[in-house]
Design an enzyme around this catalytic site. Structure first.
Site, PDB file in Angstrom:
ATOM      1  N   GLU A 172      48.215  81.202  47.929  1.00 50.02           N
ATOM      2  CA  GLU A 172      48.094  79.981  46.776  1.00 50.02           C
ATOM      3  C   GLU A 172      48.300  78.440  47.430  1.00 50.02           C
ATOM      4  O   GLU A 172      48.923  77.598  46.841  1.00 50.02           O
ATOM      5  CB  GLU A 172      49.205  79.965  45.733  1.00 50.02           C
ATOM      6  CG  GLU A 172      49.025  81.019  44.912  1.00 50.02           C
ATOM      7  CD  GLU A 172      50.217  81.488  43.776  1.00 50.02           C
ATOM      8  OE1 GLU A 172      51.058  80.565  43.781  1.00 50.02           O
ATOM      9  OE2 GLU A 172      49.856  82.496  43.027  1.00 50.02           O
ATOM     10  N   GLU A 291      47.574  89.144  42.860  1.00 49.32           N
ATOM     11  CA  GLU A 291      48.748  89.100  41.941  1.00 49.32           C
ATOM     12  C   GLU A 291      48.309  89.056  40.475  1.00 49.32           C
ATOM     13  O   GLU A 291      47.551  88.148  40.052  1.00 49.32           O
ATOM     14  CB  GLU A 291      49.727  87.662  42.324  1.00 49.32           C
ATOM     15  CG  GLU A 291      50.252  87.520  43.734  1.00 49.32           C
ATOM     16  CD  GLU A 291      50.949  86.212  43.687  1.00 49.32           C
ATOM     17  OE1 GLU A 291      51.497  85.586  42.908  1.00 49.32           O
ATOM     18  OE2 GLU A 291      51.060  85.709  45.044  1.00 49.32           O
TER      19      GLU A 291
END
Length: 503
Positions: A172, A291
């Site tokens: 991320e 995710e």
């Protein structure tokens, strides 16, 4: 005219071979995922390594072929060297404002993977560290010996290389919350140079570049385009992350949110194809949805723990107690992943134990299956082989955020080895049962093996301590087959698994 759905499936309407890694999961050094989750020395059911075997049993029931580790946000300030050898160093985990004792590290994880029957998807720190540190870690894990870090591994008691073949290049990195957050250009350059160096050490590894943290990021999808501009030649996958949240108590809108996930996947795939065309490339960049889950129940408690009680070891964080309606959303997510299995080749339910997880434990006590455990275990067990591209028509409804939402969402798979067809379907309607008619004549004479359902009159029903597992599937589904036509009744707000075999 009443609500209904019709579907046609055929051997010729093939979407893709389903990669087993579509049913991966995730263990981060966060909350009680590791300490008190998969690892609890002294527990009555712990083995000599401290691995909880009651948890291992449930993980094997889930059928998880690959596990992402060690983060997540945690990885962007992680020093892997602190977690190997005899002298372990505790550090502050800045991502989750906890103290990481490093009792459990790379070697313990790879040993745990063997016991759990899962491969490793290793994530590296490209937040506060860089090319040299990543190469040192890869050398430690995969080089056979005769070099500084491979010999260090051997000195720690691991003569054979860990031979980890799947690696994520950071986590991320588009997010301002990330330690070491970077612009797309900064990250793309670093990821490309890291990937080049890693492939010199082990040319057989597969690499995942960081995509957008979610489709709502202001840089999406330009982030993907800019990152792939640098990394296309060197990586195999780009990542996607999405957590689904119920807004304002609106269940109908909650159950429709996987339509946005489908759009997210298609957009990222389009950017990948644009980059391939722009660079005159020959390979398709695959997608790693590494995710995904429902996540919102514990947010306020987590904020309080991190602000008022920071720096604890393995605090209770992100321990969402999942409801029956959350299980329906998990089923819809799995259907969406299967519908896009031509491009999505890795996916990771985040996470595996205690932290937004299908499995919950108590210290020194029992482990149990949360509601979301069941759709995942059904898909992992029966959703193998070939994903079919069904012709599906369903009556529709609108929600606050979405128009034209299918009342029935479904996908079918065909396992040639077992000669079985599996239909996964969710009835999104909260009030009415809906008939599903499916034409399966192309598969010859078929019989119904079983019709598994997960249903409850209480959308907020949960499995948890101390009352145990109150939400459980049954094989009481209503379905019949005649002359190659399946007729099934999908109960209101239900998850359905219909398995067909040859007569």
């Amino acid at each position: 005219m009443g609500k209904n759905a019709k579907m046609i499936i055929s051997r010729e309407l093939r979407l893709a071979e389903i990669d087993p890694y579509l049913y991966g999961s995730f263990i981060e050094h966060l909350g009680r995922a590791v300490y008190g989750g998969i690892y609890e020395p002294g527990h009555p059911e712990a083995d000599s390594n401290g691995f909880r075997l009651d948890v291992i049993k449930l993980i094997r029931e889930l059928g998880v072929p690959i596990t992402r580790y060690p983060g997540g946000n945690f990885v962007s300030n992680y020093h892997w060297e602190d977690g190997v050898g005899k002298d372990r160093t505790a550090r502050l985990d800045l991502a989750w404002r906890s103290t990481e004792p490093n009792t459990f590290g790379i070697n313990e994880f790879t040993e745990w993977c063997k016991v759990a029957g899962t491969d490793a998807l290793m994530t590296v720190n490209l937040g506060t560290r860089g090319v040299t540190d990543v190469c040192n870690l890869l050398e430690y894990c995969n080089h056979p010996g005769g070099s500084k870090y491979s010999d260090l591994r051997i000195s720690h008691g691991f003569k054979k290389p860990h031979d980890i073949k799947a690696w994520c290049l950071g986590n991320e990195m588009d997010g301002p919350w990330q330690i070491g957050h970077k612009t797309a250009g900064e990250y793309g350059r670093l990821a490309a140079e890291t990937a080049k160096a890693m492939r010199l050490i082990d040319p057989e590894i597969k690499l995942v570049a960081c995509g957008s943290s979610n489709a709502g990021m202001p840089t999406f999808p330009q982030w993907e385009a800019d990152v792939l501009e640098h990394t296309y030649e060197y990586v195999d996958y780009i990542s996607l992350h999405q957590y689904i949240k119920k807004q304002d108590g609106d269940t109908t809108d909650f159950l429709a949110q996987t339509d946005s996930m489908d759009s997210f996947i298609h957009t990222v795939a389009a950017v990948c194809d644009y980059t391939k065309a722009k660079q005159r490339g020959k390979k398709d960049i695959k997608l790693s949805f590494d995710e995904w889950n429902v996540w919102y129940h514990s947010n306020s408690a987590d904020d309080e723990t991190m602000k008022l009680h920071p720096w604890g070891v393995a605090p209770r964080l992100l321990e969402d107690n999942y409801t029956f309606e959350d299980a329906l959303v998990a089923g819809l997510i799995l259907i969406t992943l299967l519908k896009n299995s031509d491009r999505v080749k890795i996916a990771c339910l985040a996470q595996l134990v205690n932290v937004i997880a299908p499995i919950m434990t108590e210290p020194g006590g029992a482990a149990l299956r949360q509601t979301i455990f069941y759709p995942f275990s059904h898909a992992s067990r029966f959703g193998r082989g070939t994903a079919l591209a069904p012709i599906l028509t369903s009556t529709k409804h609108d929600t606050k955020s979405f128009e034209g939402v299918n009342d029935i969402e479904a996908i079918a798979t065909y396992d040639a080895d077992a000669d079985t067809i599996t239909i996964f379907a969710v009835n999104r309607d909260l009030n009415d049962s809906i008939p599903l008619e499916c034409d399966v004549r192309d598969f010859g004479d078929c019989r119904i093996i079983e019709h598994i359902t997960l249903e409850s009159d209480d959308l907020q029903a949960v499995n948890g301590f101390p009352h145990g597992e109150t939400v459980r599937p049954s094989s009481s589904g209503e379905s019949s087959i005649d002359n190659g036509r399946l007729n099934a009744v999908l109960k209101k707000a239900s998850w359905n698994v219909i398995r067909l075999g040859a007569k």
